[in-house]
Design a protein around this motif. Structure first.
Motif, mmCIF file in Angstrom:
data_model
loop_
_atom_site.group_PDB
_atom_site.id
_atom_site.type_symbol
_atom_site.label_atom_id
_atom_site.label_comp_id
_atom_site.label_asym_id
_atom_site.label_seq_id
_atom_site.Cartn_x
_atom_site.Cartn_y
_atom_site.Cartn_z
ATOM 1 N N SER A 182 0.797 -1.300 0.147
ATOM 2 C CA SER A 182 -0.090 0.167 -0.001
ATOM 3 C C SER A 182 0.854 1.435 0.073
ATOM 4 C CB SER A 182 -0.894 0.087 1.286
ATOM 5 O OG SER A 182 -1.379 -1.378 1.522
ATOM 6 N N HIS A 183 0.199 2.212 -0.433
ATOM 7 C CA HIS A 183 0.840 3.699 -0.379
ATOM 8 C C HIS A 183 0.470 4.242 1.042
ATOM 9 C CE1 HIS A 183 0.911 3.730 -4.963
ATOM 10 N NE2 HIS A 183 1.951 3.772 -4.408
ATOM 11 N N ARG A 184 -1.020 3.871 1.124
ATOM 12 C CA ARG A 184 -1.620 4.152 2.703
ATOM 13 C C ARG A 184 -2.541 2.903 3.437
ATOM 14 N NH1 ARG A 184 -4.867 9.236 2.899
ATOM 15 N NH2 ARG A 184 -5.672 8.898 0.794
ATOM 16 N N ILE A 185 -2.394 2.850 4.429
ATOM 17 C CA ILE A 185 -3.332 1.834 4.940
ATOM 18 C C ILE A 185 -4.420 2.514 6.266
ATOM 19 C CG2 ILE A 185 -3.158 0.060 6.703
ATOM 20 C CD1 ILE A 185 -0.302 -0.275 5.972
ATOM 21 N N VAL A 186 -5.520 1.966 5.962
ATOM 22 C CA VAL A 186 -6.614 2.393 7.009
ATOM 23 C C VAL A 186 -6.637 1.095 7.895
ATOM 24 C CG1 VAL A 186 -8.751 2.802 7.250
ATOM 25 C CG2 VAL A 186 -7.730 3.713 5.088
ATOM 26 N N VAL A 187 -6.408 1.436 9.061
ATOM 27 C CA VAL A 187 -6.319 0.400 10.043
ATOM 28 C C VAL A 187 -7.902 0.573 10.874
ATOM 29 C CG1 VAL A 187 -5.548 -0.839 12.163
ATOM 30 C CG2 VAL A 187 -3.919 0.508 10.715
ATOM 31 N N ALA A 194 0.730 6.298 5.843
ATOM 32 C CA ALA A 194 1.717 5.415 5.103
ATOM 33 C C ALA A 194 2.261 4.215 6.038
ATOM 34 C CB ALA A 194 2.676 6.193 4.380
ATOM 35 N N PRO A 195 2.490 3.172 5.358
ATOM 36 C CA PRO A 195 3.110 2.010 6.100
ATOM 37 C C PRO A 195 4.028 2.159 7.263
ATOM 38 C CG PRO A 195 2.689 1.356 3.917
ATOM 39 C CD PRO A 195 2.582 2.794 3.662
ATOM 40 N N ALA A 196 5.048 3.130 6.879
ATOM 41 C CA ALA A 196 6.201 3.273 7.818
ATOM 42 C C ALA A 196 5.751 4.111 9.064
ATOM 43 C CB ALA A 196 7.131 4.275 7.119
ATOM 44 N N GLU A 197 4.643 5.223 8.557
ATOM 45 C CA GLU A 197 3.989 6.091 9.754
ATOM 46 C C GLU A 197 3.312 5.093 10.689
ATOM 47 O OE1 GLU A 197 2.278 9.093 7.207
ATOM 48 O OE2 GLU A 197 0.849 9.698 8.747
ATOM 49 N N ILE A 198 2.514 4.184 10.021
ATOM 50 C CA ILE A 198 1.700 3.448 11.156
ATOM 51 C C ILE A 198 2.587 2.549 12.145
ATOM 52 C CG2 ILE A 198 0.187 1.515 10.797
ATOM 53 C CD1 ILE A 198 -1.520 3.103 8.964
ATOM 54 N N TYR A 199 3.652 1.941 11.208
ATOM 55 C CA TYR A 199 4.612 1.219 11.989
ATOM 56 C C TYR A 199 5.386 2.083 13.231
ATOM 57 C CZ TYR A 199 7.958 -2.677 12.598
ATOM 58 O OH TYR A 199 8.813 -3.681 13.328
ATOM 59 N N PRO A 234 2.368 4.541 15.807
ATOM 60 C CA PRO A 234 1.006 3.967 15.765
ATOM 61 C C PRO A 234 0.355 5.020 16.875
ATOM 62 C CG PRO A 234 2.639 2.582 17.042
ATOM 63 C CD PRO A 234 3.291 3.824 16.331
ATOM 64 N N ALA A 235 -1.040 5.329 16.268
ATOM 65 C CA ALA A 235 -1.812 6.226 17.076
ATOM 66 C C ALA A 235 -2.390 5.721 18.165
ATOM 67 C CB ALA A 235 -2.681 6.931 15.948
ATOM 68 N N SER A 236 -2.635 4.323 18.239
ATOM 69 C CA SER A 236 -3.201 3.914 19.460
ATOM 70 C C SER A 236 -2.752 2.448 19.730
ATOM 71 C CB SER A 236 -4.842 3.704 19.290
ATOM 72 O OG SER A 236 -4.971 2.781 18.283
ATOM 73 N N LYS A 237 -3.028 2.136 21.058
ATOM 74 C CA LYS A 237 -2.465 0.509 21.510
ATOM 75 C C LYS A 237 -3.065 -0.291 20.518
ATOM 76 C CE LYS A 237 -2.593 -1.545 25.720
ATOM 77 N NZ LYS A 237 -3.041 -1.836 27.195
ATOM 78 N N TYR A 238 -4.235 -0.108 19.949
ATOM 79 C CA TYR A 238 -4.799 -1.020 19.113
ATOM 80 C C TYR A 238 -3.952 -1.180 17.837
ATOM 81 C CZ TYR A 238 -7.826 -3.105 15.656
ATOM 82 O OH TYR A 238 -8.704 -3.765 14.675
ATOM 83 N N VAL A 239 -3.641 -0.075 17.308
ATOM 84 C CA VAL A 239 -2.604 -0.203 15.924
ATOM 85 C C VAL A 239 -1.379 -0.673 16.347
ATOM 86 C CG1 VAL A 239 -1.823 1.576 14.130
ATOM 87 C CG2 VAL A 239 -4.119 1.951 15.039
ATOM 88 N N ALA A 240 -0.737 -0.274 17.448
ATOM 89 C CA ALA A 240 0.419 -0.825 17.976
ATOM 90 C C ALA A 240 0.453 -2.296 18.165
ATOM 91 C CB ALA A 240 1.091 -0.221 19.372
ATOM 92 N N SER A 241 -0.544 -2.871 18.523
ATOM 93 C CA SER A 241 -0.652 -4.449 18.762
ATOM 94 C C SER A 241 -0.860 -4.899 17.476
ATOM 95 C CB SER A 241 -1.713 -4.593 19.728
ATOM 96 O OG SER A 241 -2.972 -4.300 19.529
ATOM 97 N N PHE A 242 -1.432 -4.403 16.589
ATOM 98 C CA PHE A 242 -2.184 -4.904 15.328
ATOM 99 C C PHE A 242 -1.114 -4.960 14.005
ATOM 100 C CE2 PHE A 242 -4.667 -5.465 11.486
ATOM 101 C CZ PHE A 242 -5.714 -6.671 12.033
ATOM 102 N N ILE A 243 -0.127 -3.974 14.237
ATOM 103 C CA ILE A 243 0.774 -3.856 13.074
ATOM 104 C C ILE A 243 2.138 -4.355 13.488
ATOM 105 C CG2 ILE A 243 2.076 -2.378 11.565
ATOM 106 C CD1 ILE A 243 -0.864 -2.256 10.865
#
Ligand SMILES: Nc1ncnc2c1ncn2[C@@H]1O[C@H](COP(=O)(O)OP(=O)(O)OP(=O)(O)O)[C@@H](O)[C@H]1O
Ligand SMILES: [Mg+2]
Length: 320
Positions: free
Chosen positions: A205-210, A221-226, A229-238
């Motif tokens: 992806s260019h961008r990911i919607v979690v 963007a993938p690197a941004e999410i990795y 992470p904006a939340s604990k949920y995102v941190a645990s999912f990626i």
């Protein structure tokens, strides 16, 4: 990003099923030539969103625009979209040629043009020469390639892919992902991709919607999410993440950001296991009730023994 053309816009879209499930207040702009992936666990609403884009589901509220025009009153075949599903995409009683030609025949395109288009699209998905075969004579991966070719034959503005590779084994999936990326950049087409596989999302992806239970947790963007992470949920999912409780807070730290030292560190523990996994070593350290996973190199791990008391230092971490 600001000067790029918005291809698809979802405006405050809500879709409720009769039982109350669904997605709420979805807002998203997708730019021309972008691959955007909806990523989330089973039941979070990924397919619901994709089906509303393709016209297979009516929205309860809000709007969907392509090239600035609302499409919500158009049936699927009148929308500038094409959708590929998880499986069972091809008509089994038709040859590959007939499967591909079908849409253009309906549009009364001359036969010579159809032949040319079929040939061109088979080459695009590396399946040249299989016109006379039937779908059952192809492997799952080959069938999905044909399904993608068939969608592209209709020259959609936006290609919608709902877990198109999930029935395939890991190796073929990786190959398909690379091929899709190549085709996408060759054609410059806009793609909305759905998966519950975080590695697939990161790679493609260019961008990911979690997504989480019908809402967007983070878009980036993938690197941004990795990295952020904006939340604990995102941190645990990626990716892999340790969660350590310290002074009443939760600290999230990736295994590659933990170093094992003999001098002072962020927390103390005892080495529990050392596993050599090729070019890196996974060391699990018991810290109170928590086991912290660390990725270190051989040079570091060779100095460690099971049962040894160590300190862990966090190079980078997030506090939630
Ligand atoms: N036709 C339907 N009628 C009622 N509820 C539905 C219907 N389709 C889906 N749902 C519910 O809506 C929610 C979202 O479903 P959706 O199919 O969009 O999830 P998903 O993220 O695509 O999951 P998966 O990864 O399993 O495909 C779920 O709770 C599901 O049970
Ligand atoms: Mg789904």
């Amino acid at each position: 990003m600001a000067d790029r053309t918005v291809k698809l816009e979802i405006r405050d879209m809500t879709k409720h099923y009769d039982n109350g499930d669904g997605v709420e207040h979805i807002n998203l702009k997708i730019y021309e030539g972008e691959i955007v992936t909806m990523l989330g666990p089973s039941g979070c609403g990924k397919s619901t969103i994709l089906r509303t884009l393709g016209g297979f589901l009516d929205v309860s509220d809000g709007d969907i625009l392509i090239d600035g025009k609302s499409i919500i009153d158009l049936p699927p075949e009148k929308r500038p979209t094409a959708m590929v599903f998880q499986s069972y995409n091809l008509w089994t009683h038709m040859t590959i040629y007939e499967n591909l030609a079908f849409g253009l025949k309906l549009r009364k395109v001359p036969k010579a043009t159809i032949d040319e288009e079929v040939k061109k699209h088979l080459a695009l998905v590396s399946m040249s020469g299989c016109e006379k075969k039937y779908p059952t004579q192809l492997s799952g991966g080959q069938q999905q390639r044909i399904a993608i070719a068939r969608s592209l034959m209709l020259k959609p503005s936006v290609l919608l892919l709902d877990e198109p590779f999930s029935a395939l084994d890991a190796k073929i999936r990786q190959q398909m992902r690379e091929e899709l990326k190549k085709i996408q950049s060759e054609l410059g087409i806009t793609v909305v991709f759905v998966t519950h596989d975080q590695e697939e999302a990161m790679a493609l992806s260019h961008r990911i919607v979690v997504m989480n239970k019908g809402v967007f947790e983070q878009v980036g963007a993938p690197a941004e999410i990795y990295d952020e992470p904006a939340s604990k949920y995102v941190a645990s999912f990626i990716g892999e993440m340790n969660f350590v409780n310290k002074d009443g807070k939760t600290i999230a730290v990736r295994p590659e950001d933990v170093s094992i030292t003999q001098d002072i560190g962020d927390i103390n523990g005892t080495v529990r296991t050392i596993m050599i996994l090729g070019h890196y070593v996974e060391v699990n350290v018991q810290c109170g009730d928590t086991v912290v996973k660390c990725f270190v190199d051989r040079e570091q791990s060779d100095k460690l023994t099971v049962g040894q008391a160590v300190h862990l230092k966090f190079a980078k971490y997030h506090v939630f």
